[in-house]
Scaffold this motif. Structure first.
Motif, PDB file in Angstrom:
ATOM      1  N   GLU A  44       0.833  -1.206   0.000  1.00 54.48           N
ATOM      2  CA  GLU A  44       0.000   0.000   0.000  1.00 54.48           C
ATOM      3  C   GLU A  44       0.866   1.254   0.000  1.00 54.48           C
ATOM      4  OE1 GLU A  44      -2.869   2.448   3.086  1.00 54.48           O
ATOM      5  OE2 GLU A  44      -2.501   0.326   3.468  1.00 54.48           O
ATOM      6  N   GLU A  45       1.872   1.296   0.844  1.00 58.39           N
ATOM      7  CA  GLU A  45       2.743   2.465   0.928  1.00 58.39           C
ATOM      8  C   GLU A  45       3.468   2.717  -0.386  1.00 58.39           C
ATOM      9  OE1 GLU A  45       5.195   1.597   4.311  1.00 58.39           O
ATOM     10  OE2 GLU A  45       3.612   2.112   5.744  1.00 58.39           O
ATOM     11  N   LYS A  46       3.930   1.663  -1.042  1.00 55.27           N
ATOM     12  CA  LYS A  46       4.631   1.828  -2.316  1.00 55.27           C
ATOM     13  C   LYS A  46       3.677   2.312  -3.414  1.00 55.27           C
ATOM     14  CE  LYS A  46       8.473  -1.140  -1.426  1.00 55.27           C
ATOM     15  NZ  LYS A  46       9.750  -1.223  -2.037  1.00 55.27           N
ATOM     16  N   VAL A  47       2.474   1.729  -3.450  1.00 59.39           N
ATOM     17  CA  VAL A  47       1.500   2.126  -4.471  1.00 59.39           C
ATOM     18  C   VAL A  47       1.082   3.570  -4.262  1.00 59.39           C
ATOM     19  CG1 VAL A  47      -0.849   1.731  -5.334  1.00 59.39           C
ATOM     20  CG2 VAL A  47       0.664  -0.213  -4.919  1.00 59.39           C
ATOM     21  N   VAL A  48       0.736   3.922  -3.039  1.00 59.48           N
ATOM     22  CA  VAL A  48       0.306   5.296  -2.747  1.00 59.48           C
ATOM     23  C   VAL A  48       1.456   6.269  -2.984  1.00 59.48           C
ATOM     24  CG1 VAL A  48      -0.485   6.860  -0.917  1.00 59.48           C
ATOM     25  CG2 VAL A  48      -1.526   4.598  -1.158  1.00 59.48           C
ATOM     26  N   GLY A  49       2.662   5.906  -2.563  1.00 64.21           N
ATOM     27  CA  GLY A  49       3.819   6.762  -2.800  1.00 64.21           C
ATOM     28  C   GLY A  49       4.070   6.985  -4.278  1.00 64.21           C
ATOM     29  N   GLY A  50       3.956   5.923  -5.065  1.00 69.66           N
ATOM     30  CA  GLY A  50       4.125   6.038  -6.516  1.00 69.66           C
ATOM     31  C   GLY A  50       3.063   6.930  -7.131  1.00 69.66           C
ATOM     32  N   TYR A  51       1.828   6.756  -6.680  1.00 75.05           N
ATOM     33  CA  TYR A  51       0.734   7.585  -7.187  1.00 75.05           C
ATOM     34  C   TYR A  51       0.981   9.056  -6.864  1.00 75.05           C
ATOM     35  CZ  TYR A  51      -3.719   9.900  -7.619  1.00 75.05           C
ATOM     36  OH  TYR A  51      -4.698  10.789  -7.962  1.00 75.05           O
ATOM     37  N   LYS A  52       1.397   9.333  -5.631  1.00 70.86           N
ATOM     38  CA  LYS A  52       1.643  10.718  -5.222  1.00 70.86           C
ATOM     39  C   LYS A  52       2.734  11.366  -6.076  1.00 70.86           C
ATOM     40  CE  LYS A  52      -1.197  11.527  -1.850  1.00 70.86           C
ATOM     41  NZ  LYS A  52      -2.209  12.570  -1.981  1.00 70.86           N
ATOM     42  N   LYS A  53       3.782  10.604  -6.382  1.00 69.77           N
ATOM     43  CA  LYS A  53       4.859  11.142  -7.225  1.00 69.77           C
ATOM     44  C   LYS A  53       4.326  11.479  -8.614  1.00 69.77           C
ATOM     45  CE  LYS A  53       8.747   8.924  -4.932  1.00 69.77           C
ATOM     46  NZ  LYS A  53       9.796   7.907  -5.017  1.00 69.77           N
ATOM     47  N   ILE A  54       3.514  10.572  -9.168  1.00 69.91           N
ATOM     48  CA  ILE A  54       2.934  10.821 -10.488  1.00 69.91           C
ATOM     49  C   ILE A  54       2.032  12.043 -10.432  1.00 69.91           C
ATOM     50  CG2 ILE A  54       1.323   9.913 -12.222  1.00 69.91           C
ATOM     51  CD1 ILE A  54       2.467   7.102 -11.519  1.00 69.91           C
ATOM     52  N   GLU A  55       1.202  12.119  -9.411  1.00 69.37           N
ATOM     53  CA  GLU A  55       0.282  13.244  -9.257  1.00 69.37           C
ATOM     54  C   GLU A  55       1.047  14.564  -9.183  1.00 69.37           C
ATOM     55  OE1 GLU A  55      -3.545  14.204  -6.492  1.00 69.37           O
ATOM     56  OE2 GLU A  55      -1.734  13.555  -5.451  1.00 69.37           O
ATOM     57  N   GLU A  56       2.080  14.619  -8.375  1.00 72.51           N
ATOM     58  CA  GLU A  56       2.880  15.842  -8.235  1.00 72.51           C
ATOM     59  C   GLU A  56       3.521  16.237  -9.550  1.00 72.51           C
ATOM     60  OE1 GLU A  56       5.620  14.963  -5.074  1.00 72.51           O
ATOM     61  OE2 GLU A  56       4.030  14.910  -3.559  1.00 72.51           O
ATOM     62  N   THR A  57       4.024  15.262 -10.289  1.00 68.51           N
ATOM     63  CA  THR A  57       4.655  15.533 -11.577  1.00 68.51           C
ATOM     64  C   THR A  57       3.646  16.103 -12.569  1.00 68.51           C
ATOM     65  OG1 THR A  57       6.244  13.752 -11.199  1.00 68.51           O
ATOM     66  CG2 THR A  57       5.967  14.500 -13.473  1.00 68.51           C
ATOM     67  N   VAL A  58       2.463  15.505 -12.610  1.00 66.89           N
ATOM     68  CA  VAL A  58       1.435  15.977 -13.537  1.00 66.89           C
ATOM     69  C   VAL A  58       0.982  17.385 -13.174  1.00 66.89           C
ATOM     70  CG1 VAL A  58      -0.948  15.581 -14.307  1.00 66.89           C
ATOM     71  CG2 VAL A  58       0.641  13.665 -14.162  1.00 66.89           C
ATOM     72  N   VAL A  59       0.751  17.635 -11.894  1.00 64.96           N
ATOM     73  CA  VAL A  59       0.299  18.962 -11.458  1.00 64.96           C
ATOM     74  C   VAL A  59       1.364  20.008 -11.751  1.00 64.96           C
ATOM     75  CG1 VAL A  59      -0.318  20.353  -9.439  1.00 64.96           C
ATOM     76  CG2 VAL A  59      -1.335  18.091  -9.750  1.00 64.96           C
ATOM     77  N   GLU A  60       2.616  19.692 -11.473  1.00 64.12           N
ATOM     78  CA  GLU A  60       3.696  20.641 -11.777  1.00 64.12           C
ATOM     79  C   GLU A  60       3.781  20.925 -13.268  1.00 64.12           C
ATOM     80  OE1 GLU A  60       7.631  20.297 -10.222  1.00 64.12           O
ATOM     81  OE2 GLU A  60       6.883  19.658  -8.263  1.00 64.12           O
ATOM     82  N   GLY A  61       3.647  19.889 -14.079  1.00 62.42           N
ATOM     83  CA  GLY A  61       3.669  20.073 -15.530  1.00 62.42           C
ATOM     84  C   GLY A  61       2.528  20.952 -15.995  1.00 62.42           C
ATOM     85  N   TYR A  62       1.335  20.723 -15.439  1.00 63.16           N
ATOM     86  CA  TYR A  62       0.177  21.541 -15.797  1.00 63.16           C
ATOM     87  C   TYR A  62       0.418  22.999 -15.427  1.00 63.16           C
ATOM     88  CZ  TYR A  62      -4.333  23.764 -15.727  1.00 63.16           C
ATOM     89  OH  TYR A  62      -5.354  24.655 -15.939  1.00 63.16           O
TER      90      TYR A  62
END
Length: 72
Positions: free
Chosen positions: A12-30
Motif C-alpha cells: 500500500e505504501e509503495k503504491v500510494v507513494g508512486g501515485y503521489k509522485k505521479i500526481e505531483e509531476t502531472v500537477v507541476e507540468g500543468y
C-alpha cells in the motif's frame, strides 16, 4: 495473519507513494503550461503572471454575474 497485514501495508505504501509522485509531476507540468499560456496570451504589459491570473479570474466572475443579471 500479522505478516500478511505487514506485507499489504508495505505494498500500500509503495503504491500510494508512486501515485503521489505521479500526481505531483502531472500537477507541476500543468502549472508550467498554464503559466506559459498566461504569460504568452493573457498577461498585459507590466503584469506578472500571478497578477494576470488574478485579473482573469476577477473578469470571469464579473462576466458570470453580468450574464446572471441578463438571464443567460
Amino acid at each position: 495473519m500479522g505478516k500478511l497485514k505487514e506485507t499489504n501495508k508495505k505494498i500500500e505504501e509503495k503504491v500510494v507513494g508512486g501515485y503521489k509522485k505521479i500526481e505531483e509531476t502531472v500537477v507541476e507540468g500543468y502549472k508550467k503550461v498554464e503559466d506559459k499560456f498566461v504569460d504568452k496570451f493573457l498577461r498585459k504589459d507590466g503584469e506578472t503572471v500571478e497578477e494576470a491570473k488574478e485579473r482573469v479570474i476577477k473578469e470571469q466572475k464579473e462576466l458570470e454575474e453580468k450574464n446572471k443579471k441578463l438571464g443567460r
